[in-house]
Design a protein around this motif. Structure first.
Motif, short mmCIF file in Angstrom:
data_model
loop_
_atom_site.label_atom_id
_atom_site.label_comp_id
_atom_site.label_asym_id
_atom_site.label_seq_id
_atom_site.Cartn_x
_atom_site.Cartn_y
_atom_site.Cartn_z
N GLU A 60 0.85 -1.07 -0.02
CA GLU A 60 -0.09 0.05 0.03
C GLU A 60 1.04 1.35 -0.08
O GLU A 60 2.06 1.31 0.26
CB GLU A 60 -0.77 -0.09 1.19
CG GLU A 60 -0.13 0.20 2.39
CD GLU A 60 -1.01 0.11 3.86
OE1 GLU A 60 -2.38 -0.02 3.66
OE2 GLU A 60 -0.55 0.55 4.66
N PHE A 61 0.36 2.35 -0.14
CA PHE A 61 0.97 3.70 0.18
C PHE A 61 0.89 4.14 1.33
O PHE A 61 -0.36 4.01 2.12
CB PHE A 61 0.35 4.64 -1.02
CG PHE A 61 0.80 4.20 -2.26
CD1 PHE A 61 1.97 4.28 -2.90
CD2 PHE A 61 -0.46 3.54 -3.12
CE1 PHE A 61 2.17 3.71 -4.35
CE2 PHE A 61 -0.03 3.11 -4.46
CZ PHE A 61 1.34 3.25 -4.91
N PRO A 62 1.87 4.69 2.22
CA PRO A 62 1.56 5.24 3.52
C PRO A 62 0.55 6.16 3.74
O PRO A 62 0.17 6.92 2.69
CB PRO A 62 2.97 6.04 3.93
CG PRO A 62 3.66 6.01 2.44
CD PRO A 62 3.10 5.00 1.56
N GLY A 64 -3.50 7.01 6.13
CA GLY A 64 -4.54 6.17 7.07
C GLY A 64 -5.61 7.06 7.23
O GLY A 64 -5.96 7.91 6.14
N LYS A 65 -6.37 6.95 8.10
CA LYS A 65 -7.70 7.62 8.32
C LYS A 65 -7.84 8.88 8.70
O LYS A 65 -6.93 9.38 9.47
CB LYS A 65 -8.66 6.83 9.53
CG LYS A 65 -8.71 5.28 8.64
CD LYS A 65 -10.07 4.58 9.39
CE LYS A 65 -9.54 3.96 10.88
NZ LYS A 65 -8.58 2.78 10.42
N ILE A 66 -8.58 9.69 8.09
CA ILE A 66 -8.86 11.24 8.52
C ILE A 66 -9.50 11.16 9.72
O ILE A 66 -10.37 10.53 9.71
CB ILE A 66 -9.49 11.82 7.49
CG1 ILE A 66 -8.88 11.69 6.05
CG2 ILE A 66 -9.63 13.38 7.79
CD1 ILE A 66 -9.81 12.68 4.89
N LYS A 100 -15.38 -0.81 -2.26
CA LYS A 100 -16.25 -1.65 -1.19
C LYS A 100 -15.35 -2.98 -1.03
O LYS A 100 -15.18 -3.70 -1.92
CB LYS A 100 -17.62 -2.00 -1.58
CG LYS A 100 -18.71 -0.92 -1.07
CD LYS A 100 -20.11 -1.52 -1.33
CE LYS A 100 -21.17 -0.63 -0.78
NZ LYS A 100 -22.11 -0.71 -1.41
N TYR A 101 -14.82 -2.91 0.06
CA TYR A 101 -14.40 -4.33 0.44
C TYR A 101 -15.39 -5.34 0.57
O TYR A 101 -16.35 -5.30 1.02
CB TYR A 101 -13.26 -4.24 1.52
CG TYR A 101 -12.00 -3.55 1.28
CD1 TYR A 101 -10.96 -4.27 0.40
CD2 TYR A 101 -11.64 -2.37 1.39
CE1 TYR A 101 -9.64 -3.78 -0.10
CE2 TYR A 101 -10.37 -1.90 0.89
CZ TYR A 101 -9.51 -2.56 0.27
OH TYR A 101 -8.31 -2.01 -0.40
N ARG A 102 -15.10 -6.44 0.58
CA ARG A 102 -15.90 -7.72 0.62
C ARG A 102 -16.43 -7.89 1.85
O ARG A 102 -17.69 -8.51 1.94
CB ARG A 102 -15.23 -8.93 -0.02
CG ARG A 102 -15.39 -9.19 -1.52
CD ARG A 102 -15.12 -10.75 -2.03
NE ARG A 102 -13.62 -10.72 -1.49
CZ ARG A 102 -12.96 -11.94 -2.05
NH1 ARG A 102 -13.72 -12.71 -2.45
NH2 ARG A 102 -11.95 -12.08 -1.79
N ALA A 145 -8.29 -1.83 -3.45
CA ALA A 145 -8.81 -0.59 -3.95
C ALA A 145 -7.66 0.26 -4.67
O ALA A 145 -8.00 1.47 -5.41
CB ALA A 145 -8.84 0.27 -2.62
N ASP A 146 -6.42 -0.02 -4.72
CA ASP A 146 -5.27 0.69 -5.32
C ASP A 146 -4.92 0.27 -6.71
O ASP A 146 -4.24 0.91 -7.40
CB ASP A 146 -4.01 0.13 -4.50
CG ASP A 146 -3.90 1.14 -3.03
OD1 ASP A 146 -5.02 1.41 -2.69
OD2 ASP A 146 -2.99 1.19 -2.21
N LEU A 147 -5.70 -1.00 -7.26
CA LEU A 147 -5.15 -1.54 -8.46
C LEU A 147 -5.37 -0.54 -9.73
O LEU A 147 -4.50 -0.57 -10.59
CB LEU A 147 -6.04 -3.08 -8.56
CG LEU A 147 -5.36 -3.95 -7.53
CD1 LEU A 147 -6.04 -5.34 -7.78
CD2 LEU A 147 -3.81 -4.06 -7.75
#
Ligand SMILES: Nc1nc2c([nH]c(=O)n2[C@@H]2O[C@H](COP(=O)(O)OP(=O)(O)OP(=O)(O)O)[C@@H](O)[C@H]2O)c(=O)[nH]1
Length: 159
Positions: A60-62, A64-66, A100-102, A145-147
């Protein structure tokens, strides 16, 4: 005998959508000169999740959540400080992806360019991290999500 009334378990109730998570991530870039070709190669810092994390060992890229009250840029600067120990100048936003993740979790991801930072990069939380040329990104097993972004970056469409 009557069946007892059971409470619905919210975590398994597919009718209850989980709230959208707002996430920011940084494309930390460096430009490496290649002696043979005489042209420069753009590299980006990529990070691998730990074996004990959800979606373990994915790249992933570094970021995180807002958190409440933060702008996207403030959140990213904080995350990059926490995860990598750097003081980053957040540049332009180059992509926004909803996924949307599974497991039913939805995320809204914003990616920003970072081509300036102060301090020395330090791996504080990842299993591994490395610089990858943009063209080599598809060789890594990135989060789903990044693909789309990975394809665009590797084909020179965004940077
Ligand atoms: N930093 C980052 N997060 C990403 C990327 N792509 C992607 O789907 N995500 C997701 O966005 C969320 C980032 O939140 P986080 O870094 O605060 O969270 P975390 O893995 O500790 O998860 P959790 O706190 O929900 O358990 C994760 O669920 C992660 O899987 C990415 O390129 N970078």
């Amino acid at each position: 005998m009557k069946e007892p009334i059971r409470k619905l378990d919210r975590s398994t109730d597919s009718g209850t959508p989980k709230p959208m998570r707002l996430v920011v991530a940084g494309l930390i870039l460096r430009h490496a000169d290649s002696a043979e070709s005489g042209t420069g190669t753009t590299e980006v810092l990529i990070c691998q999740r730990k074996p004990d994390q959800p979606m373990s060992l994915k790249w992933e890229f570094p970021g995180g959540k807002i958190e409440p009250g933060e702008t996207a840029e403030e959140a990213l600067a904080r995350e990059l400080d926490e995860e990598l120990g750097i003081s980053a100048t957040i540049g332009r936003r180059i992509a926004q992806i909803r996924h949307k993740y599974r497991n039913g979790g939805a995320i809204d991801l914003q990616f920003f360019v970072v081509d300036q930072f102060g301090g020395a990069l330090e791996n504080r939380i990842f299993n591994d991290m490395r610089w990858s040329p943009l063209t080599a990104l598809p060789e890594y097993d990135f989060l789903a999500a990044d693909l789309g972004l990975i394809r665009d970056l590797s084909e020179g469409r965004l940077l």
